[in-house]
Design a protein around this motif. Structure first.
Motif, PDB file in Angstrom:
ATOM      1  N   LEU A 227       0.865  -1.179   0.000  1.00 24.11           N
ATOM      2  CA  LEU A 227       0.000   0.000   0.000  1.00 24.11           C
ATOM      3  C   LEU A 227       0.897   1.222   0.000  1.00 24.11           C
ATOM      4  O   LEU A 227       1.875   1.264   0.735  1.00 24.11           O
ATOM      5  CB  LEU A 227      -0.864   0.045   1.268  1.00 24.11           C
ATOM      6  CG  LEU A 227      -1.722  -1.169   1.605  1.00 24.11           C
ATOM      7  CD1 LEU A 227      -2.448  -0.929   2.937  1.00 24.11           C
ATOM      8  CD2 LEU A 227      -2.746  -1.404   0.491  1.00 24.11           C
ATOM      9  N   VAL A 228       0.556   2.218  -0.802  1.00 28.64           N
ATOM     10  CA  VAL A 228       1.333   3.454  -0.818  1.00 28.64           C
ATOM     11  C   VAL A 228       0.478   4.544  -0.185  1.00 28.64           C
ATOM     12  O   VAL A 228      -0.655   4.781  -0.620  1.00 28.64           O
ATOM     13  CB  VAL A 228       1.692   3.862  -2.269  1.00 28.64           C
ATOM     14  CG1 VAL A 228       2.577   5.114  -2.263  1.00 28.64           C
ATOM     15  CG2 VAL A 228       2.392   2.718  -2.994  1.00 28.64           C
ATOM     16  N   MET A 229       1.002   5.185   0.859  1.00 31.27           N
ATOM     17  CA  MET A 229       0.227   6.226   1.536  1.00 31.27           C
ATOM     18  C   MET A 229       0.807   7.609   1.285  1.00 31.27           C
ATOM     19  O   MET A 229       2.005   7.784   1.139  1.00 31.27           O
ATOM     20  CB  MET A 229       0.191   5.987   3.061  1.00 31.27           C
ATOM     21  CG  MET A 229      -0.757   4.879   3.462  1.00 31.27           C
ATOM     22  SD  MET A 229      -0.936   4.723   5.258  1.00 31.27           S
ATOM     23  CE  MET A 229      -1.894   6.198   5.651  1.00 31.27           C
ATOM     24  N   LYS A 230      -0.124   8.577   1.218  1.00 27.56           N
ATOM     25  CA  LYS A 230       0.287   9.970   1.083  1.00 27.56           C
ATOM     26  C   LYS A 230      -0.787  10.810   1.764  1.00 27.56           C
ATOM     27  O   LYS A 230      -1.977  10.572   1.543  1.00 27.56           O
ATOM     28  CB  LYS A 230       0.389  10.330  -0.403  1.00 27.56           C
ATOM     29  CG  LYS A 230       0.811  11.756  -0.636  1.00 27.56           C
ATOM     30  CD  LYS A 230       1.000  12.040  -2.115  1.00 27.56           C
ATOM     31  CE  LYS A 230       1.609  13.397  -2.300  1.00 27.56           C
ATOM     32  NZ  LYS A 230       0.777  14.472  -1.766  1.00 27.56           N
ATOM     33  N   SER A 231      -0.384  11.755   2.584  1.00 22.81           N
ATOM     34  CA  SER A 231      -1.305  12.651   3.292  1.00 22.81           C
ATOM     35  C   SER A 231      -2.535  11.937   3.864  1.00 22.81           C
ATOM     36  O   SER A 231      -3.655  12.365   3.644  1.00 22.81           O
ATOM     37  CB  SER A 231      -1.822  13.764   2.371  1.00 22.81           C
ATOM     38  OG  SER A 231      -0.835  14.233   1.547  1.00 22.81           O
TER      39      SER A 231
END
Ligand SMILES: Nc1ncnc2c1ncn2[C@@H]1O[C@H](COP(=O)(O)OP(=O)(O)OP(=O)(O)O)[C@@H](O)[C@H]1O
Ligand SMILES: Nc1ncnc2c1ncn2[C@@H]1O[C@H](COP(=O)(O)OP(=O)(O)OP(=O)(O)O)[C@@H](O)[C@H]1O
Ligand SMILES: [Mg+2]
Ligand SMILES: [Mg+2]
Lengths: 279, 246
Positions: A227-231
């Protein structure tokens, strides 16, 4: 819920008060975990550690956690009280914190701390416990474990602290391990050996793993899914082996920012942070 | 002229000898990496240079002046260290603002507000974090506070202990670009501990390899880029580091 589903997270939100308003730092994320290795990568400050901590209900007031569902092996974590959670932590779900030396007890020797985490759930003789502790430290490639068990946390190096924390969290054989940057100060060859120890528990005991890391090479090789998370949001999900073909511009930007062994660029590409949303 | 000279350095904790006969020189304006086994004594060497290791034999010189066994405030203006463990090196009851203004006050520097805003921006910390405590920050945000604290007195020499290991690769790239730019503009000298050989390839001119407290090899970055090492341990490190995402 199916047999192999360990964890189900639906619409998880974490917020903190500010002088004016509450701000949400995790903004309604959902994911499932089976008996597999899930990598979480992404922006610094995007909510990865808080997500891990919220599964163990370790977010303290004034922080606030809400979710439509947060369940572990059919146990509704949201409904558990603090006493019930204490039984789950360590035995069923363990977390390796991002700052290992800070989360160790500063006035207790390494040996005493690891024994304690073993003793809490087993009735073993003193010499059996000592042997298990030494074996575990050997497994995580600590040189001279007989010396190290007598040391206090401030007397071990950064990478030793990380491996001690891993030993301590694995020794009770949890069903789910949340590892937050567990090997960030280890070189690649020791890292691989330590991850093998985790792999053993996954294949022998069917443990599930959430690996939070900034190391994209490591997660793409070691995990099953990423999973790639941002903000505070999950912006991309992919099979670990497909990370190179990631589509989201943020993930592509991360991939481009990794230096190489034969690095001759004068400047590394970065994401344009002017596009960052105002807080 | 050399910025740092270590000569036959043996460091001890109590009766345990940690490093054995370490000698190397770092020229002014050079960027030098220290790599090697976990627990081999890398952080200990940096601490000894800072005056934080009580017991050692041999000699340590910084800008040609022999180091004593203690801390002194004049030294802090010339040389600063970024510690490996950002949480442990930040005071839990001090906000980012207090952490950054303290060295300025000690050194009687007046334009504090400007300097704090400027250094926070240069490490990519939004100004909204200025009055937060360490436990209200993420791991990478804390690491950037520690880097900002080391930069704020504008020292000529920086000792960096795994300075980017808690940062995502894009923030890492920004910090590494910043280090490179500062070195070009102000002639800074770096001694950096890292296990990340690509980072060495980007930022450093030379590297020393250490194992079990002993120096096994000092070599140039060209050798690293070509994977051309003398010592088997270095070859092993290099071989394990070759991973790319494919
Ligand atoms: N107690 C708190 N009060 C207010 N904000 C907080 C608090 N704890 C964390 N935050 C904020 O929540 C956001 C997410 O933090 P978190 O530690 O989960 O980030 P992360 O993804 O683990 O980042 P990193 O990779 O840098 O460790 C950050 O912007 C952080 O500043
Ligand atoms: N205060 C102390 N008292 C006793 N022994 C110590 C102390 N600090 C460090 N040591 C020991 O010194 C050795 C070297 O530690 P050091 O922190 O320098 O390693 P390092 O090379 O930086 O490792 P890492 O890459 O894991 O950070 C270790 O065996 C450690 O246990
Ligand atoms: Mg984190
Ligand atoms: Mg160290």
């Amino acid at each position: 819920m199916s047999e192999d589903k360990l964890l189900e997270v639906k619409n998880l939100r974490i917020s903190f008060p500010t002088t004016r308003d509450r701000i949400e730092v995790v903004k309604g994320i959902s994911f499932d975990l089976g008996r597999e290795k899930l990598g979480i990568v992404g922006e610094s400050g995007s909510g990865k550690s808080l997500t891990g901590r919220s599964i163990l209900k370790l977010i303290r007031a004034p922080g606030q956690v809400t979710a439509d569902k947060l369940s572990f092996k059919n146990i509704d974590l949201l409904a558990q009280n603090e006493k019930q959670m204490r039984n789950i932590r360590g035995t069923k779900i363990s977390m390796i914190m991002q700052d290992p030396k800070f989360s160790l007890n500063p006035v207790m020797t390494i040996g005493a701390q690891i024994s304690e985490s073993l003793n809490a759930h087993n009735k073993l003789s003193k010499s059996e416990v000592n042997q298990r502790v030494i074996d575990m430290l050997n497994d995580v490639k600590i040189n001279d474990p007989e010396r190290v068990v007598k040391l206090y946390p401030h007397e071990v190096s950064g990478g030793m602290g990380q491996r001690i924390m891993i030993a301590m969290m694995l020794i009770p054989q949890p069903d789910l391990l949340i590892a937050d940057e567990p090997t960030s100060s280890l070189d690649v060859s020791v890292q691989a050996q330590v991850l093998n120890v985790i792999d053993d528990l996954i294949s022998k005991k069917g443990m599930g793993l959430i690996l939070i890391s900034h190391d994209l090479v490591l997660t793409s090789r070691y995990c099953d899914r990423i999973l790639v998370m941002k903000s505070g949001e999950i912006v991309e999900e992919c099979k670990a082996s497909e990370l190179a073909n990631a589509k989201h511009p943020y993930t592509r930007g991360l991939l481009a920012a990794i230096p190489s062994l034969n690095e001759t660029r004068d400047e590394l590409p970065t994401l344009n942070r002017l596009q960052k949303e105002p807080i | 002229m050399n910025a740092i000279e270590l000569n036959e350095l043996d460091i001890f904790y109590g009766d345990t000898q940690i490093t054995d006969n370490i000698s190397f020189d770092i020229k002014q304006g050079e960027s030098f990496a220290l790599v090697g086994e976990s627990g081999s004594g890398k952080s200990t060497i940096l601490k000894a240079i800072m005056g934080l290791a009580p017991k050692w034999n041999g000699s340590i010189k910084v800008n040609n002046v022999a180091r004593s066994h203690g801390i002194d405030y004049d030294f802090a203006a010339q040389c600063q260290m970024v510690f490996q463990d950002p949480y442990g090196s930040l005071h839990p009851r001090k906000t980012v603002d207090a952490t950054l203004s303290e060295p300025l006050t000690i050194h009687r520097i007046s334009d504090q507000n400007e300097r704090i805003e400027q250094v926070m921006q240069s490490v990519g910390l939004d100004l909204s974090f200025r009055f937060r405590y360490p436990h209200q920050l993420s791991g990478g945000q804390r690491q950037r506070v520690v880097i900002a604290r080391a930069l704020i007195l504008e020292p000529k020499i920086l000792l960096l202990d795994e300075p980017t290991s808690a940062l995502d690769v894009s923030v890492q790239a920004e910090i590494l670009n910043l280090f490179k730019k500062l070195r070009k503009e102000r002639g800074l000298t770096y001694l950096m501990v890292t296990h990340n050989l690509p980072v060495v390839s980007f930022l450093c001119d030379r590297l020393a390899v250490i194992k079990a407290g002993k120096l096994v090899e000092v070599t140039g970055v060209e050798q690293l880029r070509q994977g051309n090492f003398k010592h088997a341990y270095t070859q092993e490190l290099y071989a394990a580091s070759g991973g790319v995402i494919s």
